[in-house]
Design an enzyme around this catalytic site. Sequence first.
Site, PDB file in Angstrom:
ATOM      1  N   ASN B  74       0.821  -1.204   0.000  1.00  0.00           N
ATOM      2  CA  ASN B  74       0.000   0.000   0.000  1.00  0.00           C
ATOM      3  C   ASN B  74       0.854   1.253   0.000  1.00  0.00           C
ATOM      4  O   ASN B  74       1.970   1.266   0.525  1.00  0.00           O
ATOM      5  CB  ASN B  74      -0.954   0.026   1.213  1.00  0.00           C
ATOM      6  N   GLY B  77      -0.481   7.148   1.711  1.00  0.00           N
ATOM      7  CA  GLY B  77       0.024   8.527   1.741  1.00  0.00           C
ATOM      8  C   GLY B  77      -0.466   9.345   2.926  1.00  0.00           C
ATOM      9  O   GLY B  77      -0.672  10.554   2.810  1.00  0.00           O
ATOM     10  N   LEU B  78      -0.642   8.681   4.069  1.00  0.00           N
ATOM     11  CA  LEU B  78      -1.044   9.363   5.305  1.00  0.00           C
ATOM     12  C   LEU B  78      -2.312  10.217   5.166  1.00  0.00           C
ATOM     13  O   LEU B  78      -2.352  11.369   5.615  1.00  0.00           O
ATOM     14  CB  LEU B  78       0.112  10.224   5.847  1.00  0.00           C
ATOM     15  N   CYS B 133       6.424   5.479   8.483  1.00  0.00           N
ATOM     16  CA  CYS B 133       5.737   5.301   7.201  1.00  0.00           C
ATOM     17  C   CYS B 133       6.810   5.330   6.104  1.00  0.00           C
ATOM     18  O   CYS B 133       7.606   6.268   6.057  1.00  0.00           O
ATOM     19  CB  CYS B 133       4.715   6.421   6.979  1.00  0.00           C
ATOM     20  N   LYS B 168       6.916   4.237  17.074  1.00  0.00           N
ATOM     21  CA  LYS B 168       6.806   3.151  16.085  1.00  0.00           C
ATOM     22  C   LYS B 168       7.938   3.321  15.087  1.00  0.00           C
ATOM     23  O   LYS B 168       7.995   4.321  14.374  1.00  0.00           O
ATOM     24  CB  LYS B 168       5.450   3.180  15.381  1.00  0.00           C
ATOM     25  N   ASN B 195       6.916  -1.172  11.136  1.00  0.00           N
ATOM     26  CA  ASN B 195       5.997  -0.645  10.131  1.00  0.00           C
ATOM     27  C   ASN B 195       6.222  -1.467   8.860  1.00  0.00           C
ATOM     28  O   ASN B 195       6.988  -2.436   8.858  1.00  0.00           O
ATOM     29  CB  ASN B 195       6.283   0.848   9.906  1.00  0.00           C
ATOM     30  N   THR B 196       5.581  -1.088   7.756  1.00  0.00           N
ATOM     31  CA  THR B 196       5.702  -1.863   6.519  1.00  0.00           C
ATOM     32  C   THR B 196       7.120  -1.760   5.936  1.00  0.00           C
ATOM     33  O   THR B 196       7.857  -0.821   6.217  1.00  0.00           O
ATOM     34  CB  THR B 196       4.702  -1.360   5.469  1.00  0.00           C
ATOM     35  N   GLY B 220       1.459  -7.834   5.917  1.00  0.00           N
ATOM     36  CA  GLY B 220       0.874  -9.165   5.786  1.00  0.00           C
ATOM     37  C   GLY B 220       1.852 -10.269   6.137  1.00  0.00           C
ATOM     38  O   GLY B 220       2.999 -10.010   6.518  1.00  0.00           O
ATOM     39  N   GLY B 247       2.410  -8.816  10.085  1.00  0.00           N
ATOM     40  CA  GLY B 247       2.000 -10.104   9.543  1.00  0.00           C
ATOM     41  C   GLY B 247       1.322 -11.045  10.511  1.00  0.00           C
ATOM     42  O   GLY B 247       1.290 -12.256  10.280  1.00  0.00           O
TER      43      GLY B 247
END
Lengths: 261, 310
Positions: B74, B77-78, B133, B168, B195-196, B220, B247
Amino acid sequence: MRSIVRVTERVVETPSTVTLRFPFVAPAAPGQFVMIWIPGDDELPMSLSYTVGGSKGVTVKAMGDTSRRVQSIRAGDAVGIRGPYGNRFDMAPRRILVVGGGSGSAVLAPAAEAAVADGARVTAALGATQAPELLFRGRFDAMGAQVEVATDDGSEGTHGFVTTVAERLLGTEPFDAVWTCGPEVMMQKVAVAAASAKVPVYCSVERHMKCALGMCDACALGPYHVCVDGPVFPAERLLPLAEFAHAHRDPSGRRVPFGGH
Amino acid sequence: MSSLVADLAVRVGSLALRNPFLLASGIWGESGDSLAGAWAAGAGGVITKSIGSLPRAGYPNPTIEEYSTWGLLNAMGLPNPGMDEYPREISAARSHGALVIGSVFGSDAEEFARLARRIAETGVVAVELNLSCPHAEGYGTEVGSDPKDVEAIVRAVVGSVSVPVIAKITPNTSDAPALAVAAENGGAAAVSAINTLRALAIDTTLHRPVLAHGLGGLSGPAIKPVGLACVWQIYERVRIPVIGVGGISTAEDALEYIMAGARAVEVGTVIAHQGIGVFSRLVDGLSHRLDELGYASVSQAVGLAHGAGR
């Protein structure tokens, strides 16, 4: 998963409405939507206006910038399609009133066709600003529906709102369901009228969407997410919501009142 | 052993949670009704979307690329309604009893502190700082990759609010544990990771990135082993509690994070696959699994894989 397909046909349905047909084999049911990606531009949720077989379709009314750009797609252009997503119209009712305003017929026509094919009887109340804007009038005639029309300018049928037609029909015939799609203020009026006639109403609603997977919250509507809990809702779930017929959310999540109705 | 019912209540520093499963930031967090829904579904707490100073639409669609079962890419974009508008959503969630943690993102320590102060005024029980992010210019990873910046931001926020501050942190760096150490030095009450992971998808027919923004973040099941390694390493370097993210789709996944050192976990992407009902399945599953293994509480299992609990 997303498929890249080439648009096979572009049909001008009314002065403001265009249908795009494209090959897409995934099974779909009336009421469901796809996310249609215009490469380099945007990706939008669109209810399927053609759901049967391998050639699906969406029907777009020119409203904002983006829907105009969707309309600018030509046969042969590549678009991305993912879906179908969301729920569907329940095909159990046997005597159905459909009430469509503006481009609402885009989702109601395939639903009515499926119902008729399944042996149901359909009456269609269609509203538009003027006679040439009546969407899919021919499809409703062809499926054998009884069609009643209202136009804002009186150029055809009842002069005024389609809700007036719907209220009259509800008073004269024993429908066992109303399916409606159009501006929320219109659907709200239909739902209130049908409630007093004790007929269940199902509304197809629209919200801004991003993920279409029930995760990002862009399409939050009260406790629901339109992408997975809808887009078809029983009216009794919508009527108590403060936002229904009053406000939607912009892409930032700010509440924006519906205007101009 | 079947008569045991493991205690799922956990403490993350001074923060008491009824169970360790938090709704991750960015998921179901734009509206107060949705936050309340996640709470009603059984979440131990709910974290808001990351809120900035001004309304922000986020990137154009496509913002998502879905892989079969293993992940999701994804670049939202906040998107957020901005700090003037958002408190009403927190009020709505709290009116349903939800335990809300407020997430904020800023471009520097001063902006983070100002946003944290404002969101703390809404009655959130903690503030989580989005330092991670992976795809927003001027925010997230861009301000959260240097330990000195992380320490300065956390210190500024801690000096501005009385609720616990959670940092985070990003995995998109050569030394994520150093960022956790920096957060601890700055006074963070806890650190959440990960985070991702920065990621990309290309459509070969159109020879272009799928996401409108190009780069995005992967979440995920695919990233669970990465998150576990990060939590494992952080646990060995800091004394503050760690919240594991990345995940988690089953109670067993959560228990892996707990044994790696997490006191609580955040879940997000699994909601796209299983719906919000996943919270009650995670709660029941973890309770059952702890019983089966003979642990009376989550706390007994925290960090166990390191050979000796703390």
